[in-house]
Write an enzyme that holds these catalytic residues in place. Structure first.
Site, short mmCIF file in Angstrom:
data_model
loop_
_atom_site.label_atom_id
_atom_site.label_comp_id
_atom_site.label_asym_id
_atom_site.label_seq_id
_atom_site.Cartn_x
_atom_site.Cartn_y
_atom_site.Cartn_z
N THR A 11 -3.15 -17.46 0.89
CA THR A 11 -4.63 -16.90 1.31
C THR A 11 -4.72 -17.31 3.00
O THR A 11 -3.78 -17.92 3.52
CB THR A 11 -5.66 -17.61 0.40
OG1 THR A 11 -5.65 -19.10 0.58
CG2 THR A 11 -5.41 -17.53 -0.84
N ARG B 140 -12.39 -9.98 -5.75
CA ARG B 140 -11.12 -10.21 -6.61
C ARG B 140 -10.23 -9.19 -7.28
O ARG B 140 -11.22 -8.28 -7.66
CB ARG B 140 -11.61 -11.38 -7.52
CG ARG B 140 -10.58 -12.06 -8.27
CD ARG B 140 -9.47 -13.14 -7.45
NE ARG B 140 -8.80 -13.91 -8.35
CZ ARG B 140 -7.78 -14.43 -7.80
NH1 ARG B 140 -7.36 -14.28 -6.48
NH2 ARG B 140 -7.22 -15.40 -8.51
#
Length: 596
Positions: free
Chosen positions: A407, A113
């Site tokens: 995504t 992340r």
């Protein structure tokens, strides 16, 4: 040739060795899909291994890596690099990812992340005491977090990879140099974006002089990305996080004409991927393993499922291939309660303690029973409040609502039984709308993320801090839900699955798990089902997929319902009882499954 036939043979193969030894990538002649929107897919069978990804060229890259002796980690890296090229709006080396990996014995959770630069403050997205407009934040230097995908993949490969790192970049380099046919999805996304044309490099690369996007079927080459991939193949992630490419990223962020960011070379070089402890939760005969915070995915998915398991069956869960109104009511109400907890408690665990010091307390059966009892015959609307799963050292305010996007998802099971579930992102379509050529001076490149807009714009509410507020070095809360499922009794792998879709990832994943376990559907049938979501207020149902009777029944229960496109990108591979595999790809996107 149908997608099902594609798993056995690929047409018009061109052998293009990149480094002159080892794996030779074969570039397939795969035409882009003719239509966008919903398109029925057959599902795919395989005997020993399978790859599911959001674009046929990316799926094929993983397939060829597995055929060449690579494992699931190797294949995931090749798939990600090709996705960066052919689906640049969704993921890439300018973003971040969560990867769940099963090596036949242990389950690992690799956190790639993005992180906030050291120069940020909690007021990053505030002006004159008010949050700035969401898209003003997105399309700016303020929104760019330190990319983590490459560092994470490099870490996972160092620990588990079979093929040499440089071999895994051959498919993407070949396609970037030789070109690929632009798909309808890429064309449509380019055409509909209002901000991308404002970026000088992107406007020149993806649009003509009249501002029209590159046409469907046109061959697109990306020499800048080919050169960057060559450097990464030879030097590892340092080729992105240090040196000329990092300098270009930092310069673009700091010199943004509207709202420059604070990203520095020290931020870039200092990024570290994290190996986290996965969360594995018993769920009747299955054990569902997912990503811990900073992902809210697994905790929120399993809260929804745990509450549903304690609800009485109001009516048959399926009605003419769609979820019935009774089941949908319970699902939506459980979602409201779970999202209330999500908005109060979940954030980067390096900055925020779990309630009671243990995230699993949010999934305790007694707590979920208490929460499930709040579900009645009528909708609670937007009045769902967070519960109290455990004591807190700090009282958190609930995060105000704001959009989440983006995504792509990859699922892979190799012939040795190793499995990957990886969800990867640059957040919104085309991220921050900043295209970096890595300082190469060549056409093309990759997009920088806008991941910092996943933080709460408001650092506090009524004097109380928001857990997911912006802080230096912090990872923004995510909804990504890469999931691996196991049989509780035997311990054997059952499935790998996940989806893009912003906060709706949670609904898409939860509903798919119910369809696989409780409704007897195969992977493709489960992915075909229509969607219904709520983030705590209005209910959105997938346009044209539910009967008026079902929608009216939800309204009679007090839900405010409207129809909209809910474009998930689910991928799922299940192991059948006979040991063979069956995979599904979301009919709303252009992905396929391939395997032998």
């Amino acid at each position: 040739m149908s997608p099902k036939q594609m798993k056995f043979a690929l047409p018009s193969l061109l052998v293009v060795p990149i480094y002159g030894w080892g794996f030779s990538y074969e570039a397939p002649s795969i035409s882009p899909e003719v239509e966008s929107g919903y398109e029925e897919k057959p599902g795919w069978s395989a005997d020993s291994f399978a790859v599911a990804a959001a674009n046929p060229l990316a799926t094929d890259a993983g397939y060829q890596i597995l055929k060449a002796g690579g494992n699931a980690i190797d294949a995931a890296i090749a798939v990600q690099m090709v996705l960066n090229l052919v689906e640049p709006q969704s993921s890439g080396i300018g973003g971040g990812a969560f990867l769940m990996y099963y090596d036949g014995a242990d389950i690992r959770a690799y956190d790639g992340r993005e992180t906030a630069p050291q120069g940020v403050t909690g007021e990053l997205f505030m002006e004159d005491g008010e949050p700035i407009a969401f898209m003003d934040a997105v399309a700016s230097g303020l929104s760019v977090g330190v990319p983590g995908t490459l560092r994470m993949l490099e870490k996972a490969h160092a620990e588990h990879g079979e093929l040499a790192w440089e071999e895994l970049f051959k498919p993407a380099i070949t396609l970037a140099e030789e070109g690929f046919a632009v798909s309808n999805r890429l064309h449509t996304t380019l055409a509909s974006d209002e901000y991308l044309r404002q970026d000088a490099l992107a406007s020149q690369f993806y649009y003509d002089e009249e501002g029209e996007p590159i046409a469907v079927g046109e061959t697109l080459k990306n020499p800048a990305l080919a050169e960057i991939f060559r450097r990464v193949a030879a030097q590892g992630s340092d080729a992105l996080n240090e040196g000329a490419v990092a300098e270009d990223i930092v310069a673009l962020v700091q010199s943004h004409p509207e709202r420059p960011g604070t990203l520095t070379l020290e931020d870039m070089s200092g990024y570290e991927a994290v190996d986290r402890e996965p969360l594995c939760t018993p769920w009747q005969q299955w054990e569902v393993c997912g990503f811990p915070p900073p992902s809210s995915g697994h905790l929120t998915v399993m809260q929804i499922l745990g509450m549903l398991d304690q609800q009485p069956l109001l009516e048959a869960p399926l009605n003419n291939g769609a979820s019935s109104s009774g089941w949908l009511h319970q699902f939506l109400e459980a979602s409201r309660l779970a999202f209330a907890d999500r908005g109060r408690y979940i954030a980067d665990p390096d900055f925020v303690d779990a309630p009671g010091g243990d995230w699993s307390l949010m999934l305790a059966p007694s707590y979920l029973q208490q929460r499930s009892a709040l579900i009645g015959e009528m909708s609670m609307g937007d009045s769902a409040e967070p519960g109290n799963p455990g004591e807190l050292a700090i009282t958190w305010a609930s995060q105000p609502d704001q959009p989440e996007y983006g995504t792509s998802h990859i699922s892979i099971i190799d012939e040795d039984g190793n499995a990957v579930a990886m969800t990867t992102t640059i957040e919104q379509a085309f991220g921050s709308r900043i295209l970096s050529d890595g300082g190469t001076g060549l056409a093309g490149g990759f997009f920088l993320n806008n991941e910092l807009t996943d933080f709460s714009f408001e650092p506090e509410v009524d004097g109380e801090p928001v857990a997911n507020r912006v802080e230096p070095g912090k990872r923004p809360r995510s909804s990504m839900s890469p999931t691996l499922v196991f049989d509780q009794e035997s311990g054997e792998l059952v499935a790998s699955l996940g989806s893009p879709g912003g906060a709706a990832i949670i609904h898409y994943t939860a509903r798919t798990l119910v369809a696989l376990r409780d409704w007897g559907l195969n992977a493709q049938e489960a992915l075909n089902l229509p969607h219904a979501i709520t983030l705590g207020g209005d209910v959105f149902v997938e346009e044209g997929r539910f009967s008026e009777a079902t929608i009216d029944a939800l309204r009679e229960r007090g839900h405010t319902v409207s129809e909209r496109e809910l474009t998930s990108g689910l991928q799922a591979i299940m192991r059948r009882k006979d040991g063979t595999l069956f995979g599904g790809a979301d009919p709303r996107r252009e992905g396929v499954v391939m395997g032998d």
